[in-house]
Enzyme design. Structure first.
Site, PDB file in Angstrom:
ATOM      1  N   ASP A 173      -2.207  -0.789   6.513  1.00 14.59           N
ATOM      2  CA  ASP A 173      -2.989  -1.011   5.169  1.00 14.59           C
ATOM      3  C   ASP A 173      -3.468  -2.376   4.453  1.00 14.59           C
ATOM      4  O   ASP A 173      -3.837  -2.938   4.812  1.00 14.59           O
ATOM      5  CB  ASP A 173      -3.724   0.149   4.729  1.00 14.59           C
TER       6      ASP A 173
ATOM      7  N   ASP B 187       0.623  -1.337  -0.033  1.00  9.53           N
ATOM      8  CA  ASP B 187       0.272  -0.038  -0.307  1.00  9.53           C
ATOM      9  C   ASP B 187       0.974   1.403   0.236  1.00  9.53           C
ATOM     10  O   ASP B 187       1.825   1.249   0.462  1.00  9.53           O
ATOM     11  CB  ASP B 187      -0.778   0.252   1.027  1.00  9.53           C
TER      12      ASP B 187
ATOM     13  N   HIS C 101      -5.379   4.770   6.974  1.00  7.82           N
ATOM     14  CA  HIS C 101      -4.601   5.183   6.123  1.00  7.82           C
ATOM     15  C   HIS C 101      -3.245   5.374   6.188  1.00  7.82           C
ATOM     16  O   HIS C 101      -2.732   6.159   6.166  1.00  7.82           O
ATOM     17  CB  HIS C 101      -5.360   6.959   6.087  1.00  7.82           C
TER      18      HIS C 101
ATOM     19  N   GLU D 196       1.179   5.693   0.580  1.00 10.43           N
ATOM     20  CA  GLU D 196       0.655   6.548   0.842  1.00 10.43           C
ATOM     21  C   GLU D 196       1.307   8.148   0.336  1.00 10.43           C
ATOM     22  O   GLU D 196       2.525   7.936   0.049  1.00 10.43           O
ATOM     23  CB  GLU D 196       0.382   7.193   2.033  1.00 10.43           C
TER      24      GLU D 196
END
Length: 573
Positions: A170, A24, A165, A26
């Site tokens: 995540d 994942d 988040h 960000e």
């Protein structure tokens, strides 16, 4: 030699033997071309066991937008000492070597990885990819889950980690979701990685059941309308070959979730055969704007555009309006949003001392001036310091900047951006760059549109695939007629007949007097195609020699330089 029957496992890689890397990211925004990575987290699993984890904050090379910091909790201070992604990328590529990549909404995360690989000269990952969001949409029903967001699925499969988040958290939650989904597809006979990926790509049962809707569709250019049981339009599209396009909605090539959902609701497909591909494109635009099908995402609300208007009054001003009227005003646009129109207005105000108050002023009535007069940004006609005759000079320059030459606004904004950059106020300079871009793009677009919309009639033709010609009658930028001339025929009778039966067009006010900007742009794109010939033109067809179009390239190069700065971690220009 005796024949040996292979086992199921020999047909692919059993899922319990597959190494998955669930990852994942960000980021600072939603576009890999415009934004940067702030954190990456990955978990390597095989056979339900965690083999390793990879996680680090990343210096994005610029400030993190405040709303992103609120969403993720990642601040500028946290990433100050973090490595840049160019330093992280080799380790990540080594971590995922030989594994299947898994992500929730994988196209988003992979777009950033691929962009980073391209920037650093690495080949993009060739790993097989599994998207848990797409898989969930295929496996789960609306009764089980209202949506396929990661947080919703994590609760459904009782994940031990709550998505928040943050990249590693995540990724851990996505591992639990992946295992839950693999359990579901296992009951459907999916045992290997190849079967898992094929399961996602296969047509849905609804698509398979609705294949009969494509029967009898002609192989001609035109518009197709998916309708529900009540005859309401669900989705409108166009194609140069209706049969092939409509059939594709019932195959594995159609992977859009909302379109698969639409196919499940549809009860019939209605088609409108058109003479040419351009006519089909224009009809599609008009029908979408008129009926607003809920599964179409673009062109549904042409009436929502806004304009920047230089008013017609003793002391004109720049006003944002939603309607073009025959009121003597000079219009710039259309803009897709009020914000972009306001950006263009701000750019013009930087170059021209036009008043910014909203009241209608009269030379006979005065009132106290505002602060803009004190700092030299307005001549204070409200207080009587500037006469209507003196003020009209600014108005003439503004009209010229809208209709003919954008240089006065471009030069003023460019000088301001250079000054801000010299003072290391890069973010303010970037804001001004965006404002200038909004003005230049709108002016360039409008000047190009007006080059066509002021022509009472143009007849043009393009060669068709069968050796004939597609002929179109265009009046004030609106497609008024379309027809086909067969190969070897004399053109005059066909052109005369098409002209005589073409739609009568009465132009209205403004730069787009007879059609939407989108429609006229469709016509302009067709006119730019190789082989198009002008048959008859009333008047001249030209754009201003010093128009905004010549400046649009400089704007785009500035954006490309900014993207390069972000990749290299340099201050924004």
């Amino acid at each position: 030699m005796d024949a040996v029957q292979g086992t199921l496992d020999e047909l692919g890689t059993p899922l319990h033997e597959v190494t998955f890397v669930v990852f994942d990211l960000e980021t600072t925004g939603g576009s890999a071309a415009e934004h940067a990575i702030t954190e990456i987290g990955a978990v390597k699993v095989r056979g339900g066991e965690v083999l390793g984890e990879f996680a680090t904050l990343v210096d994005p090379g610029g400030p993190i937008p405040p709303f992103i910091s609120v969403l993720t909790g990642i601040t500028d201070t946290m990433v100050t000492a973090a490595p840049k992604f160019s330093e992280v990328l080799p380790s990540f590529l080594e971590f995922v070597r030989g594994a299947a990549l898994v992500a929730h909404n994988a196209p988003f995360d992979l777009s950033f990885i691929r962009a980073a690989c391209a920037a650093q000269g690495y080949p993009p990952p060739a790993n097989p990819v599994v998207d848990t969001a797409d898989l969930a949409r295929r496996v789960l029903t609306r009764d089980e889950t209202p949506n396929c967001k990661l947080a919703t699925l994590a609760r459904l499969f009782r994940s031990s980690t709550e998505p928040q988040h943050r990249a590693l958290a995540d990724a851990r939650a996505t591992v639990d979701v992946l295992h839950g989904l693999i359990g579901r597809v296992g009951s459907l006979g999916v045992r290997t990685l190849e079967e898992l990926r094929g399961f996602v790509r296969a047509p849905t049962p609804e698509q398979q059941r609705k294949r009969h809707l494509a029967e009898g569709v002609p192989g001609a250019p035109g518009v197709y309308i998916f309708e529900d049981a009540r005859g309401e339009a669900l989705y409108i599209g166009k194609s140069s070959n209706l049969r092939n396009r409509v059939r594709s909605y019932f195959t594995a090539s159609e992977t859009r979730t909302r379109i698969r959902e639409m196919v499940g609701i549809a009860e019939r497909v209605r088609t409108i055969v058109c003479a040419t591909a351009l006519e089909a494109e224009i009809r599609e635009l008009r029908m979408i704007g008129a009926t607003k099908p809920r599964y179409n995402r673009r062109s549904r609300f042409p009436e929502r555009v806004v304009w920047l208007k230089l008013t017609d009054e003793p002391f004109p001003r720049l006003s944002i309006v939603r309607e073009v009227k025959d009121d003597g005003g000079t219009y710039l646009g259309p803009f897709g949003s009020t914000r972009s129109a306001d950006d263009a207005r701000t750019a013009m105000h930087e170059a021209l001392p036009l008043r910014q108050c909203t009241e209608r002023l009269s030379p006979r009535i005065t009132r106290p001036a505002c602060a803009l007069a004190e700092i030299g940004r307005c001549g204070a006609p409200c207080e009587g310091r500037e006469s209507a005759e003196s003020y009209s000079r600014h108005v003439r320059i503004a009209r010229h900047a809208i209709d003919q030459d954008a240089e006065v606004v471009f030069s003023a904004m460019e000088a301001r951006m250079r000054r801000l950059s010299a003072e290391q106020r890069y973010e303010e300079a970037a804001v001004d760059r965006d404002r200038l871009a909004a003005y230049v793009r709108a002016a360039a677009r409008m000047q190009r549109l007006r080059s066509l919309t002021r022509i009472p009639q143009m007849i043009a033709a393009s060669p068709s695939f069968d050796g004939g010609w597609d002929i179109h009658v265009i009046r004030y930028g609106r497609l008024a007629a379309a027809g086909v001339m067969p190969r070897g025929a004399h053109p005059t009778p066909y052109v005369d007949a098409l002209e005589a039966t073409a739609e009568t067009v009465t132009p209205g006010p403004g730069p787009t007097p007879a059609a939407s900007a989108e429609e006229t742009e469709c016509v302009l794109r067709w006119l730019d195609l190789p082989g198009v010939r002008l048959v008859r033109v009333e008047g001249g067809w030209s754009v201003p020699a010093y128009g905004a179009g010549r400046l649009a390239g400089r704007i785009e190069r500035a954006y490309q330089a900014t993207r390069a700065d972000r990749r290299e971690g340099r201050p924004l220009r």
